[in-house]
Design a protein around this motif. Structure first.
Motif, PDB file in Angstrom:
ATOM      1  N   MET A   1      26.410 -22.046 -32.112  1.00 29.56           N
ATOM      2  CA  MET A   1      26.913 -23.400 -31.335  1.00 29.56           C
ATOM      3  C   MET A   1      27.637 -24.525 -32.183  1.00 29.56           C
ATOM      4  O   MET A   1      27.114 -24.772 -33.062  1.00 29.56           O
ATOM      5  CB  MET A   1      25.526 -24.026 -30.587  1.00 29.56           C
ATOM      6  CG  MET A   1      26.154 -25.294 -29.711  1.00 29.56           C
ATOM      7  SD  MET A   1      24.464 -25.866 -28.982  1.00 29.56           S
ATOM      8  CE  MET A   1      23.712 -24.550 -28.212  1.00 29.56           C
ATOM      9  N   ARG A   2      28.946 -24.464 -31.561  1.00 32.69           N
ATOM     10  CA  ARG A   2      29.807 -25.466 -32.683  1.00 32.69           C
ATOM     11  C   ARG A   2      29.510 -27.031 -32.255  1.00 32.69           C
ATOM     12  O   ARG A   2      29.751 -27.721 -33.280  1.00 32.69           O
ATOM     13  CB  ARG A   2      31.227 -25.100 -32.245  1.00 32.69           C
ATOM     14  CG  ARG A   2      31.764 -23.771 -32.435  1.00 32.69           C
ATOM     15  CD  ARG A   2      31.694 -23.253 -33.964  1.00 32.69           C
ATOM     16  NE  ARG A   2      32.128 -21.853 -34.226  1.00 32.69           N
ATOM     17  CZ  ARG A   2      33.075 -21.351 -34.053  1.00 32.69           C
ATOM     18  NH1 ARG A   2      34.339 -22.027 -33.801  1.00 32.69           N
ATOM     19  NH2 ARG A   2      33.316 -20.005 -34.526  1.00 32.69           N
ATOM     20  N   ASP A   3      29.098 -27.358 -31.304  1.00 31.36           N
ATOM     21  CA  ASP A   3      28.755 -28.830 -30.964  1.00 31.36           C
ATOM     22  C   ASP A   3      27.490 -29.203 -31.852  1.00 31.36           C
ATOM     23  O   ASP A   3      26.579 -28.481 -31.468  1.00 31.36           O
ATOM     24  CB  ASP A   3      28.745 -28.804 -29.632  1.00 31.36           C
ATOM     25  CG  ASP A   3      28.661 -30.506 -29.070  1.00 31.36           C
ATOM     26  OD1 ASP A   3      27.312 -30.805 -29.788  1.00 31.36           O
ATOM     27  OD2 ASP A   3      29.232 -31.062 -28.338  1.00 31.36           O
ATOM     28  N   ARG A   4      27.549 -30.086 -32.486  1.00 34.20           N
ATOM     29  CA  ARG A   4      26.293 -30.545 -33.300  1.00 34.20           C
ATOM     30  C   ARG A   4      25.910 -31.978 -32.959  1.00 34.20           C
ATOM     31  O   ARG A   4      25.525 -32.737 -33.982  1.00 34.20           O
ATOM     32  CB  ARG A   4      26.738 -30.195 -34.786  1.00 34.20           C
ATOM     33  CG  ARG A   4      27.020 -29.015 -35.052  1.00 34.20           C
ATOM     34  CD  ARG A   4      27.454 -28.728 -36.616  1.00 34.20           C
ATOM     35  NE  ARG A   4      27.786 -27.290 -37.001  1.00 34.20           N
ATOM     36  CZ  ARG A   4      28.373 -27.221 -38.075  1.00 34.20           C
ATOM     37  NH1 ARG A   4      28.686 -28.024 -38.963  1.00 34.20           N
ATOM     38  NH2 ARG A   4      28.517 -25.727 -38.214  1.00 34.20           N
ATOM     39  N   GLY A   5      26.014 -32.299 -31.585  1.00 31.44           N
ATOM     40  CA  GLY A   5      25.352 -33.574 -31.417  1.00 31.44           C
ATOM     41  C   GLY A   5      23.835 -33.753 -31.598  1.00 31.44           C
ATOM     42  O   GLY A   5      23.241 -32.791 -31.920  1.00 31.44           O
ATOM     43  N   GLY A   6      23.376 -35.042 -31.521  1.00 30.56           N
ATOM     44  CA  GLY A   6      22.157 -35.201 -31.768  1.00 30.56           C
ATOM     45  C   GLY A   6      21.087 -35.060 -30.555  1.00 30.56           C
ATOM     46  O   GLY A   6      20.146 -35.863 -30.734  1.00 30.56           O
ATOM     47  N   GLY A   7      21.746 -34.822 -29.480  1.00 29.43           N
ATOM     48  CA  GLY A   7      20.645 -34.585 -28.329  1.00 29.43           C
ATOM     49  C   GLY A   7      20.957 -35.763 -27.328  1.00 29.43           C
ATOM     50  O   GLY A   7      20.200 -36.061 -26.320  1.00 29.43           O
ATOM     51  N   ASN A   8      21.686 -36.818 -27.714  1.00 30.26           N
ATOM     52  CA  ASN A   8      21.943 -37.786 -26.785  1.00 30.26           C
ATOM     53  C   ASN A   8      23.056 -37.541 -25.782  1.00 30.26           C
ATOM     54  O   ASN A   8      22.897 -37.846 -24.614  1.00 30.26           O
ATOM     55  CB  ASN A   8      22.399 -39.048 -27.850  1.00 30.26           C
ATOM     56  CG  ASN A   8      21.322 -39.554 -28.410  1.00 30.26           C
ATOM     57  OD1 ASN A   8      20.171 -39.484 -28.146  1.00 30.26           O
ATOM     58  ND2 ASN A   8      21.501 -39.922 -29.847  1.00 30.26           N
ATOM     59  N   PHE A   9      24.164 -37.049 -26.199  1.00 29.61           N
ATOM     60  CA  PHE A   9      25.327 -36.655 -25.303  1.00 29.61           C
ATOM     61  C   PHE A   9      26.167 -35.879 -26.010  1.00 29.61           C
ATOM     62  O   PHE A   9      25.991 -35.270 -26.956  1.00 29.61           O
ATOM     63  CB  PHE A   9      26.000 -37.872 -24.930  1.00 29.61           C
ATOM     64  CG  PHE A   9      26.667 -38.669 -26.259  1.00 29.61           C
ATOM     65  CD1 PHE A   9      28.158 -38.254 -26.834  1.00 29.61           C
ATOM     66  CD2 PHE A   9      25.910 -39.461 -26.946  1.00 29.61           C
ATOM     67  CE1 PHE A   9      28.536 -38.782 -27.604  1.00 29.61           C
ATOM     68  CE2 PHE A   9      26.676 -40.284 -28.068  1.00 29.61           C
ATOM     69  CZ  PHE A   9      27.958 -39.831 -28.435  1.00 29.61           C
ATOM     70  N   GLY A  10      27.211 -35.314 -25.270  1.00 26.73           N
ATOM     71  CA  GLY A  10      27.841 -34.314 -25.839  1.00 26.73           C
ATOM     72  C   GLY A  10      28.513 -33.212 -24.783  1.00 26.73           C
ATOM     73  O   GLY A  10      27.500 -33.221 -23.749  1.00 26.73           O
ATOM     74  N   VAL A  11      29.605 -32.510 -25.100  1.00 27.89           N
ATOM     75  CA  VAL A  11      29.960 -31.468 -24.294  1.00 27.89           C
ATOM     76  C   VAL A  11      29.895 -30.258 -25.160  1.00 27.89           C
ATOM     77  O   VAL A  11      30.767 -30.397 -25.973  1.00 27.89           O
ATOM     78  CB  VAL A  11      31.223 -31.609 -23.484  1.00 27.89           C
ATOM     79  CG1 VAL A  11      31.655 -30.772 -22.900  1.00 27.89           C
ATOM     80  CG2 VAL A  11      31.171 -33.074 -22.587  1.00 27.89           C
ATOM     81  N   ILE A  12      29.298 -29.219 -24.793  1.00 28.96           N
ATOM     82  CA  ILE A  12      29.383 -28.096 -25.498  1.00 28.96           C
ATOM     83  C   ILE A  12      30.599 -27.201 -24.905  1.00 28.96           C
ATOM     84  O   ILE A  12      30.747 -26.936 -23.744  1.00 28.96           O
ATOM     85  CB  ILE A  12      28.011 -27.127 -25.249  1.00 28.96           C
ATOM     86  CG1 ILE A  12      26.804 -27.897 -25.813  1.00 28.96           C
ATOM     87  CG2 ILE A  12      28.101 -25.558 -25.873  1.00 28.96           C
ATOM     88  CD1 ILE A  12      25.436 -27.164 -25.561  1.00 28.96           C
ATOM     89  N   THR A  13      31.320 -26.823 -25.722  1.00 31.80           N
ATOM     90  CA  THR A  13      32.747 -26.228 -25.534  1.00 31.80           C
ATOM     91  C   THR A  13      32.439 -24.842 -25.999  1.00 31.80           C
ATOM     92  O   THR A  13      33.538 -23.938 -25.489  1.00 31.80           O
ATOM     93  CB  THR A  13      33.841 -26.807 -26.253  1.00 31.80           C
ATOM     94  OG1 THR A  13      33.427 -26.982 -27.637  1.00 31.80           O
ATOM     95  CG2 THR A  13      33.876 -28.359 -25.778  1.00 31.80           C
ATOM     96  N   PHE A  15      29.983 -21.304 -27.383  1.00 32.84           N
ATOM     97  CA  PHE A  15      28.781 -20.808 -28.036  1.00 32.84           C
ATOM     98  C   PHE A  15      29.097 -19.464 -28.799  1.00 32.84           C
ATOM     99  O   PHE A  15      30.153 -18.769 -28.483  1.00 32.84           O
ATOM    100  CB  PHE A  15      27.711 -20.023 -26.883  1.00 32.84           C
ATOM    101  CG  PHE A  15      27.250 -21.287 -26.152  1.00 32.84           C
ATOM    102  CD1 PHE A  15      25.927 -21.685 -26.550  1.00 32.84           C
ATOM    103  CD2 PHE A  15      27.644 -21.860 -24.806  1.00 32.84           C
ATOM    104  CE1 PHE A  15      25.235 -22.696 -25.827  1.00 32.84           C
ATOM    105  CE2 PHE A  15      26.827 -22.797 -24.273  1.00 32.84           C
ATOM    106  CZ  PHE A  15      25.803 -23.105 -24.640  1.00 32.84           C
ATOM    107  N   VAL A  16      28.393 -19.306 -29.876  1.00 35.54           N
ATOM    108  CA  VAL A  16      28.739 -18.231 -30.954  1.00 35.54           C
ATOM    109  C   VAL A  16      27.387 -17.489 -30.984  1.00 35.54           C
ATOM    110  O   VAL A  16      26.306 -18.173 -31.520  1.00 35.54           O
ATOM    111  CB  VAL A  16      29.194 -18.586 -32.202  1.00 35.54           C
ATOM    112  CG1 VAL A  16      29.410 -17.450 -33.165  1.00 35.54           C
ATOM    113  CG2 VAL A  16      30.321 -19.522 -32.128  1.00 35.54           C
TER     114      VAL A  16
END
Length: 236
Positions: A1-13, A15-16
């Protein structure tokens, strides 16, 4: 998974996935108890031994059902998957349920084989089941539904439901277990719906920080899910 947010917010663009070779069989196991008086001991066995167990071949969940009033389910189930043979799985499961294994009805199934329908059976039949099949088939709205186990929430049939989840706080112990057991004992079940608390094991590899995934609850031993599933949408 390229997105490495902390669980608060974010958009996963993106998957690997890196699939590896399957060199061993995969087996499922299901342990069921029919005596409501054993529920407290099952919870204690499971929470003390399964989450965080060092044997990374095993994953599991526990399901505790409200059974008063004609529920189709036993009061307690512990089930899961194991990467290895049944002969290797049996002593591991027995070790992790030392106080309750002897009173359980246990079944095993190999799940890495392709079924007659052309799919692998990696969805455990006791994992997050929906309404009882008889209740679903009794409704005219689902009369033309395809054959099969319509109590599965993955069967493609939209079921009314309420689901919420949380993680245990530090110090989750006897008081929390007593609250769960007492609440289940007071809760009414029904032959037309399912109402249960499921505990899903974390620990193990989940608790190992790495730079490639962004799971925010690595310090939690398990997750709790409060679930209710029913067939008749008018019965809210």
């Amino acid at each position: 998974m390229r997105d490495r947010g902390g669980g608060n917010f974010g958009v996963i663009t993106e998957f690997v996935f890196e699939p590896g070779p399957l060199t061993t069989p995969i087996w499922s196991f299901t342990a069921k108890w029919t005596d409501p008086n054993v529920v407290r001991r099952v919870i204690d066995d499971w929470r003390a031994n399964f989450p965080g167990d060092n044997d990374l071949r095993l994953t599991s969940f526990a399901r505790l059902s409200a059974v008063q009033g004609g529920s189709p389910d036993p009061p307690a189930i512990v089930a899961g998957f194991f990467i290895g043979t049944q002969q290797e799985l049996e002593p591991v499961a027995r070790r992790l349920l030392p106080n309750t294994w002897g009173s359980a009805k246990v079944t095993y199934a190999r799940v890495d084989k392709v079924t007659e329908e052309g799919a692998c059976a990696f969805q455990h039949p006791e994992y997050q089941p929906g309404p009882p099949s008889d209740a679903v088939r009794a409704l005219s709205a689902f009369a033309e539904a395809p054959p099969g186990d319509l109590s599965s929430t993955c069967a493609g049939v939209p079921f009314p439901h309420k689901v919420s989840s949380c993680f245990p706080r530090a110090g989750f112990g006897a008081a929390a277990v007593n609250t769960i057991v007492d609440y289940l004992a007071r809760s009414a079940g029904s032959p037309t719906d399912r109402r249960y608390l499921s505990l899903h094991s974390l620990g193990g590899a989940y608790g190992r920080p790495n730079s490639r995934s962004c799971f925010a609850f690595r310090n939690k031993p398990f997750m709790l899910q409060y679930q209710a599933w029913w067939a008749d949408a008018s019965n809210y």
